[in-house]
Design an enzyme around this catalytic site. Structure first.
Site, mmCIF file in Angstrom:
data_model
loop_
_atom_site.group_PDB
_atom_site.id
_atom_site.type_symbol
_atom_site.label_atom_id
_atom_site.label_comp_id
_atom_site.label_asym_id
_atom_site.label_seq_id
_atom_site.Cartn_x
_atom_site.Cartn_y
_atom_site.Cartn_z
ATOM 1 N N GLY A 78 -28.754 38.864 -42.458
ATOM 2 C CA GLY A 78 -29.121 37.244 -41.799
ATOM 3 C C GLY A 78 -28.248 36.320 -41.558
ATOM 4 O O GLY A 78 -28.635 35.420 -40.810
ATOM 5 N N PRO A 133 -25.855 43.591 -42.446
ATOM 6 C CA PRO A 133 -26.072 42.735 -41.375
ATOM 7 C C PRO A 133 -26.548 43.427 -40.093
ATOM 8 O O PRO A 133 -26.043 44.620 -39.988
ATOM 9 C CB PRO A 133 -24.668 41.944 -41.388
ATOM 10 C CG PRO A 133 -23.772 43.047 -41.679
ATOM 11 C CD PRO A 133 -24.487 43.812 -42.986
ATOM 12 N N ARG A 143 -27.648 41.369 -36.735
ATOM 13 C CA ARG A 143 -27.221 40.584 -35.537
ATOM 14 C C ARG A 143 -25.850 39.972 -35.690
ATOM 15 O O ARG A 143 -25.092 40.206 -34.542
ATOM 16 C CB ARG A 143 -28.154 39.257 -35.614
ATOM 17 C CG ARG A 143 -28.208 38.268 -34.714
ATOM 18 C CD ARG A 143 -28.938 36.796 -34.825
ATOM 19 N NE ARG A 143 -30.107 37.275 -35.384
ATOM 20 C CZ ARG A 143 -31.027 37.185 -34.872
ATOM 21 N NH1 ARG A 143 -31.174 36.788 -33.421
ATOM 22 N NH2 ARG A 143 -32.379 37.203 -35.566
ATOM 23 N N TYR A 189 -39.898 34.087 -29.624
ATOM 24 C CA TYR A 189 -39.342 33.275 -30.575
ATOM 25 C C TYR A 189 -38.909 32.008 -30.106
ATOM 26 O O TYR A 189 -38.009 31.030 -30.714
ATOM 27 C CB TYR A 189 -37.991 33.853 -31.593
ATOM 28 C CG TYR A 189 -38.019 35.155 -32.106
ATOM 29 C CD1 TYR A 189 -39.033 35.459 -33.046
ATOM 30 C CD2 TYR A 189 -37.517 35.990 -31.597
ATOM 31 C CE1 TYR A 189 -39.343 36.732 -33.506
ATOM 32 C CE2 TYR A 189 -37.850 37.674 -31.796
ATOM 33 C CZ TYR A 189 -38.555 37.820 -32.641
ATOM 34 O OH TYR A 189 -38.919 39.120 -33.307
ATOM 35 N N CYS A 198 -45.516 39.881 -14.402
ATOM 36 C CA CYS A 198 -46.640 38.910 -14.287
ATOM 37 C C CYS A 198 -47.156 38.355 -15.459
ATOM 38 O O CYS A 198 -48.171 38.643 -16.124
ATOM 39 C CB CYS A 198 -47.683 39.932 -13.865
ATOM 40 S SG CYS A 198 -47.417 40.592 -12.136
ATOM 41 N N TYR A 215 -31.588 42.781 -30.982
ATOM 42 C CA TYR A 215 -32.914 42.768 -30.798
ATOM 43 C C TYR A 215 -33.394 42.640 -29.364
ATOM 44 O O TYR A 215 -34.523 41.934 -29.042
ATOM 45 C CB TYR A 215 -33.405 41.831 -31.668
ATOM 46 C CG TYR A 215 -33.109 41.869 -33.111
ATOM 47 C CD1 TYR A 215 -33.614 42.642 -34.033
ATOM 48 C CD2 TYR A 215 -32.128 40.976 -33.756
ATOM 49 C CE1 TYR A 215 -33.177 43.046 -35.335
ATOM 50 C CE2 TYR A 215 -31.710 41.277 -35.082
ATOM 51 C CZ TYR A 215 -32.402 42.015 -35.855
ATOM 52 O OH TYR A 215 -32.019 42.259 -37.230
HETATM 53 N N1 LLP Z 1 -31.826 43.778 -43.911
HETATM 54 C C1 LLP Z 1 -33.293 43.891 -43.582
HETATM 55 C C2 LLP Z 1 -34.382 44.424 -44.615
HETATM 56 C C3 LLP Z 1 -33.958 43.342 -42.360
HETATM 57 O O1 LLP Z 1 -35.332 43.190 -42.362
HETATM 58 C C4 LLP Z 1 -33.236 42.716 -41.465
HETATM 59 C C5 LLP Z 1 -33.700 42.177 -40.255
HETATM 60 C C6 LLP Z 1 -31.975 43.030 -41.587
HETATM 61 C C7 LLP Z 1 -31.376 43.628 -42.718
HETATM 62 C C8 LLP Z 1 -30.925 42.391 -40.672
HETATM 63 O O2 LLP Z 1 -30.887 41.006 -40.266
HETATM 64 P P1 LLP Z 1 -29.756 40.520 -39.367
HETATM 65 O O3 LLP Z 1 -28.485 40.387 -40.012
HETATM 66 O O4 LLP Z 1 -29.852 41.082 -38.003
HETATM 67 O O5 LLP Z 1 -30.258 39.189 -39.397
HETATM 68 N N2 LLP Z 1 -36.497 40.429 -33.928
HETATM 69 C C9 LLP Z 1 -35.975 39.280 -34.786
HETATM 70 C C10 LLP Z 1 -35.172 39.649 -35.836
HETATM 71 C C11 LLP Z 1 -35.918 40.450 -36.842
HETATM 72 C C12 LLP Z 1 -35.133 40.662 -38.109
HETATM 73 C C13 LLP Z 1 -35.527 41.624 -38.812
HETATM 74 N N3 LLP Z 1 -34.965 42.229 -40.040
HETATM 75 C C14 LLP Z 1 -35.141 38.532 -33.682
HETATM 76 O O6 LLP Z 1 -34.925 39.085 -32.501
HETATM 77 O O7 LLP Z 1 -34.583 37.643 -33.741
#
Ligand code: LLP
Length: 470
Positions: A273, A316, A318, A359, A386, A415
């Site tokens: 997150g 993590p 992102r 988003y 388009c 992503y």
């Molecule tokens: N763990 C779980 C269970 C998750 O669902 C996610 C992301 C993560 C870890 C990793 O989260 P991060 O560290 O990347 O924030 N497509 C969206 C983001 C969707 C996130 C889905 N889950 C975007 O482009 O912002």
């Protein structure tokens, strides 16, 4: 020619791209990869000048900087070693970008991996990752996916009752209990886009913690299951630390409850997150600060609840890969609407980066072959699809650009490729991994043949001559 690190501060100030030396760059600090340098007029990443990469591999092109990705992996691991006295594991949320090369890099840095589908699991296996640190998520895993997960022996993060009961049935005859974690919805709100919030109670993911007693009681009676851990993930692109601090307290309370049922729960997975900087107004905490808050939270809560420290897992996505990649586009047509704005169009858009249209995500761009030109124009960067909403950047500060220039959008590692589509029958871009002057293809550019591979024309739609019916 000597190259110089580029700071995003100089980009954001709207001035010329003044080279700013940075002693200790971190991927969180800049939108550009750590190895970004000026080479005359050109932007260089991983020792490769972007105009050369465009010539060699074509555009649009994802350019992934190996060094930035590796550094981010190390920052996570080192922060846990520094701040957590018991066992810890960092697992890469591969939904951010799942392909063999990325899996192999994070695996070689000692990270585990989180997969959310049979396809992601298959890719991670093909990349040679070990199933011992593989965690399978998902809120509607198919029976085939569950069978595969059991067969390869990864930990299954169970999301709901149907899955739990299916696992008991599937594993009935196997003898070996299947290792599972339970995903719970902690009821914690955080400030991010509503589509990427998952910790609030009204979420499609995870068990309601109100059901914990029923859950633990049920699992304690199932020899087919070995519940080793508890999991929560509250959302993505989060800058505030308080939400994760609150999460640690809630999770340790769950842990204590599991012990009361005699369950061998020894792992807590706090999810991912941590946000990254897309624009100059984004100010995310560092990886180290995020890890520290989580470790201190868990340590304090365990002390208060009198439970031993669990194995602590973070996943993590992102913040590991987001800033490690840029997307390189070729500028094409331009249009000026008098007294309104100028549009410049690039050779990609929502099919390689659906985040702006999904988003309302904001990105920043540079002209990779005019890095020292003054930023005199405010333009809208449009994609080639388009669809009016196919806008890569609503308001970009750029130098004067001409068809053929190379526009580079920063921080596209997370992503983008993983959410790319073939909208308008546009083949997906290639991706190259750059490091110390070497550029290696990690994803081939799709071709029209690739597009046709799944396409079937039933015989009855063919004339006897072989041409389609008019
Ligand atoms: N763990 C779980 C269970 C998750 O669902 C996610 C992301 C993560 C870890 C990793 O989260 P991060 O560290 O990347 O924030 N497509 C969206 C983001 C969707 C996130 C889905 N889950 C975007 O482009 O912002």
């Amino acid at each position: 020619m000597v190259s110089t690190p580029v700071s995003v501060a100089s980009v954001a100030s709207g001035q010329q791209y003044l080279p700013v030396l940075s002693e200790n760059p971190s991927p969180n600090q800049y939108s550009l990869p750590l190895t970004a340098r000026l080479k005359g007029q050109n932007l260089e990443i991983g020792g490769c000048e972007l105009p050369d990469l465009a010539e060699r591999f074509g555009t649009p092109l994802y350019v992934l900087d190996e060094e930035t990705l590796r550094q981010a992996c190390r920052q996570y691991r080192e922060a846990f070693l520094q701040h957590y006295p018991a066992e810890s594991l960092v697992i890469y949320a591969s939904k951010a970008w799942n392909c063999m090369a990325v899996c192999a890099i994070v695996g070689s840095e000692g990270l585990g991996i989180d997969v959310v589908s049979g396809g992601e699991l298959h890719t991670a296996l093909q990349a040679g990752l070990k199933t011992a640190s593989m965690y399978f998520h998902g809120n509607n895993k198919s029976v085939a996916e569950l069978k595969l997960a059991i067969e390869v022996g990864c930990t299954i993060v169970v999301d709901n009752w149907l899955e739990l009961k299916t696992l008991v049935e599937l594993n009935g005859a196997a003898g070996q209990p299947v290792p599972i974690m339970l995903r719970l919805t902690p009821g914690i709100e955080c400030h991010t886009h509503e589509y990427i919030r998952t910790g609030h109670l009204d979420s499609k993911f995870g068990f309601d913690p109100e059901q914990l007693d029923d859950l633990f009681r049920y699992i304690a009676q199932q020899p087919e299951l070995n519940c080793i851990g508890l999991h929560a993930h509250i959302g993505s692109q989060i800058f505030e630390l308080q939400a994760h601090r609150d999460l640690t307290r809630v999770m340790v309370q769950w842990l204590k409850k599991a012990a009361a049922y005699g369950l061998p729960v020894t792992e807590l997975d706090i999810g991912g997150g941590l946000g990254i900087r897309y624009t100059e107004s984004d100010d995310p905490p560092s990886i180290e600060a995020w890890v520290n808050v989580i470790c201190q939270g868990i340590i304090a809560a365990c002390e208060q609840e009198q439970v031993p420290l669990p194995k602590l897992i973070a996943e993590p996505g992102r913040s590991l890969i987001g800033s490690a990649c840029v997307t390189l586009y070729r500028v094409g047509s331009q249009k000026t609407v008098p007294n309104i704005r100028t549009y410049i169009t690039v050779d990609g858009g929502m099919s390689d980066n659906p985040r702006p249209i999904t988003y309302q995500s904001v990105y920043r761009a540079l002209i990779a072959n005019r890095m020292t030109a003054p930023l005199t124009e405010t333009v809208r960067v449009a994609g080639k699809h388009c669809e009016s909403g196919d806008v890569v950047i609503q308001e970009a500060q750029l130098p004067e650009t001409a068809p053929g220039d190379l526009l580079v959008v920063m921080a596209t590692g997370a992503y983008n490729y993983s959410m790319a589509s073939n909208y308008n029958r546009i083949p997906r871009p290639a991706a190259v991994l750059v490091n110390a002057g070497e550029a290696s293809l990690i994803l081939q550019r799709e071709t029209y043949q690739d597009l046709m591979r799944q396409d079937c024309l039933p015989d009855r739609l063919l004339r006897s001559s072989g041409s389609p019916v008019a």
